[in-house]
Design a protein around this motif. Structure first.
Motif, PDB file in Angstrom:
ATOM      1  N   CYS A  86       0.857  -1.178   0.000  1.00  0.00           N
ATOM      2  CA  CYS A  86       0.000   0.000   0.000  1.00  0.00           C
ATOM      3  C   CYS A  86       0.892   1.227   0.000  1.00  0.00           C
ATOM      4  O   CYS A  86       2.059   1.151   0.393  1.00  0.00           O
ATOM      5  CB  CYS A  86      -0.952   0.017   1.182  1.00  0.00           C
ATOM      6  SG  CYS A  86      -0.172   0.057   2.805  1.00  0.00           S
ATOM      7  N   GLY A  87       0.347   2.329  -0.462  1.00  0.00           N
ATOM      8  CA  GLY A  87       1.185   3.509  -0.482  1.00  0.00           C
ATOM      9  C   GLY A  87       0.475   4.771  -0.887  1.00  0.00           C
ATOM     10  O   GLY A  87      -0.693   4.771  -1.268  1.00  0.00           O
ATOM     11  N   LEU A  88       1.239   5.837  -0.777  1.00  0.00           N
ATOM     12  CA  LEU A  88       0.803   7.178  -1.140  1.00  0.00           C
ATOM     13  C   LEU A  88       1.670   7.644  -2.293  1.00  0.00           C
ATOM     14  O   LEU A  88       2.894   7.509  -2.239  1.00  0.00           O
ATOM     15  CB  LEU A  88       0.974   8.115   0.065  1.00  0.00           C
ATOM     16  CG  LEU A  88       0.209   7.706   1.325  1.00  0.00           C
ATOM     17  CD1 LEU A  88       0.663   8.544   2.505  1.00  0.00           C
ATOM     18  CD2 LEU A  88      -1.283   7.837   1.105  1.00  0.00           C
ATOM     19  N   PHE A  89       1.060   8.194  -3.334  1.00  0.00           N
ATOM     20  CA  PHE A  89       1.838   8.643  -4.487  1.00  0.00           C
ATOM     21  C   PHE A  89       1.191   9.886  -5.084  1.00  0.00           C
ATOM     22  O   PHE A  89       0.110  10.294  -4.671  1.00  0.00           O
ATOM     23  CB  PHE A  89       1.976   7.517  -5.527  1.00  0.00           C
ATOM     24  CG  PHE A  89       0.677   7.031  -6.098  1.00  0.00           C
ATOM     25  CD1 PHE A  89       0.230   7.487  -7.321  1.00  0.00           C
ATOM     26  CD2 PHE A  89      -0.093   6.101  -5.408  1.00  0.00           C
ATOM     27  CE1 PHE A  89      -0.969   7.035  -7.851  1.00  0.00           C
ATOM     28  CE2 PHE A  89      -1.289   5.640  -5.934  1.00  0.00           C
ATOM     29  CZ  PHE A  89      -1.734   6.109  -7.158  1.00  0.00           C
ATOM     30  N   ALA A  90       1.872  10.472  -6.064  1.00  0.00           N
ATOM     31  CA  ALA A  90       1.408  11.702  -6.721  1.00  0.00           C
ATOM     32  C   ALA A  90       1.172  12.816  -5.698  1.00  0.00           C
ATOM     33  O   ALA A  90       0.155  13.482  -5.694  1.00  0.00           O
ATOM     34  CB  ALA A  90       0.160  11.438  -7.564  1.00  0.00           C
ATOM     35  N   TRP A  91       2.156  12.999  -4.842  1.00  0.00           N
ATOM     36  CA  TRP A  91       2.071  13.994  -3.775  1.00  0.00           C
ATOM     37  C   TRP A  91       2.147  15.397  -4.361  1.00  0.00           C
ATOM     38  O   TRP A  91       3.104  15.754  -5.030  1.00  0.00           O
ATOM     39  CB  TRP A  91       3.209  13.761  -2.797  1.00  0.00           C
ATOM     40  CG  TRP A  91       3.260  14.644  -1.602  1.00  0.00           C
ATOM     41  CD1 TRP A  91       2.272  15.435  -1.090  1.00  0.00           C
ATOM     42  CD2 TRP A  91       4.381  14.809  -0.731  1.00  0.00           C
ATOM     43  NE1 TRP A  91       2.707  16.073   0.044  1.00  0.00           N
ATOM     44  CE2 TRP A  91       4.003  15.710   0.284  1.00  0.00           C
ATOM     45  CE3 TRP A  91       5.664  14.280  -0.717  1.00  0.00           C
ATOM     46  CZ2 TRP A  91       4.865  16.098   1.304  1.00  0.00           C
ATOM     47  CZ3 TRP A  91       6.516  14.661   0.304  1.00  0.00           C
ATOM     48  CH2 TRP A  91       6.117  15.551   1.294  1.00  0.00           C
ATOM     49  N   ASN A  92       1.149  16.202  -4.091  1.00  0.00           N
ATOM     50  CA  ASN A  92       1.154  17.609  -4.454  1.00  0.00           C
ATOM     51  C   ASN A  92       1.347  18.392  -3.157  1.00  0.00           C
ATOM     52  O   ASN A  92       0.397  18.594  -2.394  1.00  0.00           O
ATOM     53  CB  ASN A  92      -0.155  17.998  -5.151  1.00  0.00           C
ATOM     54  CG  ASN A  92      -0.158  19.423  -5.649  1.00  0.00           C
ATOM     55  OD1 ASN A  92       0.373  20.322  -4.997  1.00  0.00           O
ATOM     56  ND2 ASN A  92      -0.773  19.635  -6.794  1.00  0.00           N
ATOM     57  N   ARG A  93       2.584  18.788  -2.903  1.00  0.00           N
ATOM     58  CA  ARG A  93       2.910  19.460  -1.644  1.00  0.00           C
ATOM     59  C   ARG A  93       2.125  20.753  -1.459  1.00  0.00           C
ATOM     60  O   ARG A  93       1.637  21.038  -0.378  1.00  0.00           O
ATOM     61  CB  ARG A  93       4.403  19.767  -1.583  1.00  0.00           C
ATOM     62  CG  ARG A  93       5.283  18.574  -1.367  1.00  0.00           C
ATOM     63  CD  ARG A  93       6.762  19.029  -1.365  1.00  0.00           C
ATOM     64  NE  ARG A  93       7.655  17.956  -1.070  1.00  0.00           N
ATOM     65  CZ  ARG A  93       8.210  17.174  -1.979  1.00  0.00           C
ATOM     66  NH1 ARG A  93       7.927  17.341  -3.252  1.00  0.00           N
ATOM     67  NH2 ARG A  93       9.043  16.228  -1.622  1.00  0.00           N
ATOM     68  N   GLY A  94       2.022  21.548  -2.515  1.00  0.00           N
ATOM     69  CA  GLY A  94       1.336  22.827  -2.415  1.00  0.00           C
ATOM     70  C   GLY A  94      -0.127  22.672  -2.059  1.00  0.00           C
ATOM     71  O   GLY A  94      -0.675  23.477  -1.298  1.00  0.00           O
ATOM     72  N   TRP A  95      -0.756  21.655  -2.604  1.00  0.00           N
ATOM     73  CA  TRP A  95      -2.166  21.425  -2.323  1.00  0.00           C
ATOM     74  C   TRP A  95      -2.387  20.507  -1.131  1.00  0.00           C
ATOM     75  O   TRP A  95      -3.510  20.244  -0.752  1.00  0.00           O
ATOM     76  CB  TRP A  95      -2.857  20.831  -3.544  1.00  0.00           C
ATOM     77  CG  TRP A  95      -3.030  21.801  -4.671  1.00  0.00           C
ATOM     78  CD1 TRP A  95      -2.609  23.105  -4.735  1.00  0.00           C
ATOM     79  CD2 TRP A  95      -3.675  21.536  -5.908  1.00  0.00           C
ATOM     80  NE1 TRP A  95      -2.948  23.666  -5.917  1.00  0.00           N
ATOM     81  CE2 TRP A  95      -3.610  22.713  -6.677  1.00  0.00           C
ATOM     82  CE3 TRP A  95      -4.288  20.420  -6.447  1.00  0.00           C
ATOM     83  CZ2 TRP A  95      -4.149  22.809  -7.945  1.00  0.00           C
ATOM     84  CZ3 TRP A  95      -4.825  20.509  -7.713  1.00  0.00           C
ATOM     85  CH2 TRP A  95      -4.756  21.700  -8.459  1.00  0.00           C
ATOM     86  N   ARG A  96      -1.292  19.962  -0.583  1.00  0.00           N
ATOM     87  CA  ARG A  96      -1.344  19.067   0.578  1.00  0.00           C
ATOM     88  C   ARG A  96      -2.270  17.876   0.332  1.00  0.00           C
ATOM     89  O   ARG A  96      -3.115  17.537   1.144  1.00  0.00           O
ATOM     90  CB  ARG A  96      -1.740  19.846   1.836  1.00  0.00           C
ATOM     91  CG  ARG A  96      -0.707  20.898   2.196  1.00  0.00           C
ATOM     92  CD  ARG A  96      -1.093  21.716   3.389  1.00  0.00           C
ATOM     93  NE  ARG A  96      -1.222  20.830   4.545  1.00  0.00           N
ATOM     94  CZ  ARG A  96      -1.700  21.218   5.713  1.00  0.00           C
ATOM     95  NH1 ARG A  96      -2.079  22.453   5.896  1.00  0.00           N
ATOM     96  NH2 ARG A  96      -1.794  20.373   6.707  1.00  0.00           N
ATOM     97  N   LYS A  97      -2.059  17.239  -0.835  1.00  0.00           N
ATOM     98  CA  LYS A  97      -2.876  16.070  -1.176  1.00  0.00           C
ATOM     99  C   LYS A  97      -2.027  14.973  -1.806  1.00  0.00           C
ATOM    100  O   LYS A  97      -0.922  15.230  -2.287  1.00  0.00           O
ATOM    101  CB  LYS A  97      -4.020  16.447  -2.109  1.00  0.00           C
ATOM    102  CG  LYS A  97      -3.624  16.665  -3.553  1.00  0.00           C
ATOM    103  CD  LYS A  97      -4.856  16.926  -4.407  1.00  0.00           C
ATOM    104  CE  LYS A  97      -4.505  16.951  -5.864  1.00  0.00           C
ATOM    105  NZ  LYS A  97      -4.597  15.651  -6.496  1.00  0.00           N
ATOM    106  N   CYS A  98      -2.563  13.779  -1.770  1.00  0.00           N
ATOM    107  CA  CYS A  98      -1.866  12.613  -2.277  1.00  0.00           C
ATOM    108  C   CYS A  98      -2.906  11.575  -2.698  1.00  0.00           C
ATOM    109  O   CYS A  98      -4.074  11.666  -2.313  1.00  0.00           O
ATOM    110  CB  CYS A  98      -0.981  12.044  -1.167  1.00  0.00           C
ATOM    111  SG  CYS A  98       0.540  11.306  -1.734  1.00  0.00           S
ATOM    112  N   THR A  99      -2.477  10.581  -3.467  1.00  0.00           N
ATOM    113  CA  THR A  99      -3.348   9.488  -3.892  1.00  0.00           C
ATOM    114  C   THR A  99      -2.955   8.211  -3.155  1.00  0.00           C
ATOM    115  O   THR A  99      -1.773   7.955  -2.933  1.00  0.00           O
ATOM    116  CB  THR A  99      -3.239   9.290  -5.415  1.00  0.00           C
ATOM    117  OG1 THR A  99      -3.609  10.508  -6.057  1.00  0.00           O
ATOM    118  CG2 THR A  99      -4.146   8.173  -5.900  1.00  0.00           C
ATOM    119  N   LEU A 100      -3.953   7.429  -2.793  1.00  0.00           N
ATOM    120  CA  LEU A 100      -3.766   6.178  -2.060  1.00  0.00           C
ATOM    121  C   LEU A 100      -3.927   5.000  -3.010  1.00  0.00           C
ATOM    122  O   LEU A 100      -4.825   4.993  -3.856  1.00  0.00           O
ATOM    123  CB  LEU A 100      -4.822   6.096  -0.949  1.00  0.00           C
ATOM    124  CG  LEU A 100      -4.867   4.841  -0.102  1.00  0.00           C
ATOM    125  CD1 LEU A 100      -3.622   4.753   0.775  1.00  0.00           C
ATOM    126  CD2 LEU A 100      -6.125   4.853   0.771  1.00  0.00           C
ATOM    127  N   GLY A 101      -3.056   4.002  -2.881  1.00  0.00           N
ATOM    128  CA  GLY A 101      -3.168   2.774  -3.658  1.00  0.00           C
ATOM    129  C   GLY A 101      -2.815   1.575  -2.793  1.00  0.00           C
ATOM    130  O   GLY A 101      -2.050   1.711  -1.837  1.00  0.00           O
TER     131      GLY A 101
END
Length: 191
Positions: A86-101
Motif C-alpha cells: 500500500c502507499g501514497l503517491f502523486a504527492w502535491n505538496r502545495g495542495w497538501r494532497k496525495c493518492t492512495l493505492g
C-alpha cells in the motif's frame, strides 16, 4: 520527506520497504488476473515485470512529487514474505494532497489486514507529509475496496469517465476522498 525508509508497525503487520527479494511475491499477487481485475493495470506474467514494479515503487521516493509504497508482511511470520502493498503517491505538496493505492494477496483478504495497514499509512501521511486530502480512484465493481475506503472515512465525490485503460479498454473510476480530521465510518472488520 526523510531519506530513511519509514517503516511502520501495526498490531499484526510490519510495513517495510519493498526490495528485490519481493519480486516473486509481487509476481504472485499482480499475476493473479482474476483477483487483480480491478487494480487498474494489466496483470504481470514474468519475474522481470515484477522486478520492474519493485523499481517503480522505489522510484517514487526519488521523484519531484514522490510517494512511498510499503510492503506488508505479518509480524508473526515475516519470513513468509509479502502479502500485499500500500502507499501514497502523486504527492502535491502545495495542495497538501496525495493518492492512495493498495493491493492484497488473495489468501490474505477478508481478515481486516488492509484496514489495519491503511490506518497506519493515513496517520503517517497526515503527520509526516502534512496531507489535508487523500484521494482514491476505484472501479465501481470493486465492492470490497469501496467498503474498505468508506470504513476509513473516504467519501464518494464523483465519477471520472474513461480515466483509466487496462484490459484493452477504457474504464470509469469513482473518485473518493478523505480530509484531515475525517472520522472512521464504522468499526474495523473482526480479526
Amino acid at each position: 520527506m526523510t531519506t530513511a525508509f519509514p517503516t511502520l508497525e501495526t498490531p499484526r503487520l510490519l510495513l517495510r520497504e519493498i526490495g528485490p527479494d519481493d519480486a516473486p511475491a509481487l509476481l504472485a499477487i499482480h499475476g493473479d488476473a482474476e483477483h487483480m481485475k480491478w487494480f487498474g493495470t494489466d496483470p504481470i506474467s514474468t519475474l522481470a515485470q515484477a522486478r520492474a514494479l519493485v523499481e517503480t515503487f522505489a522510484g517514487w521516493r526519488r521523484q519531484p512529487n514522490p510517494g512511498t509504497r510499503w510492503g506488508l508482511v505479518r509480524r508473526d511470520a515475516p519470513e513468509a514474505g509479502l502479502i500485499g502493498s500500500c502507499g501514497l503517491f502523486a504527492w502535491n505538496r502545495g495542495w497538501r494532497k496525495c493518492t492512495l493505492g493498495y493491493e492484497l494477496a488473495r489468501a490474505a483478504c477478508g481478515q481486516g489486514l488492509m484496514h489495519e495497514a491503511l490506518q497506519a499509512v493515513l496517520a503517517w501521511g497526515h503527520e509526516t507529509m502534512q496531507l489535508h486530502r487523500l484521494e482514491a480512484q476505484v472501479h465501481e465493481r470493486n465492492r470490497a475496496s469501496l467498503a474498505l475506503l468508506q470504513r476509513l472515512g473516504f467519501e464518494h465525490e464523483g465519477r471520472l469517465r474513461e480515466v483509466a485503460w487496462w484490459g484493452g479498454q477504457p474504464h470509469d473510476l469513482l473518485m473518493l476522498a478523505r480530509l484531515a480530521g475525517s472520522r472512521l465510518a464504522g468499526p474495523p472488520p473482526a480479526a
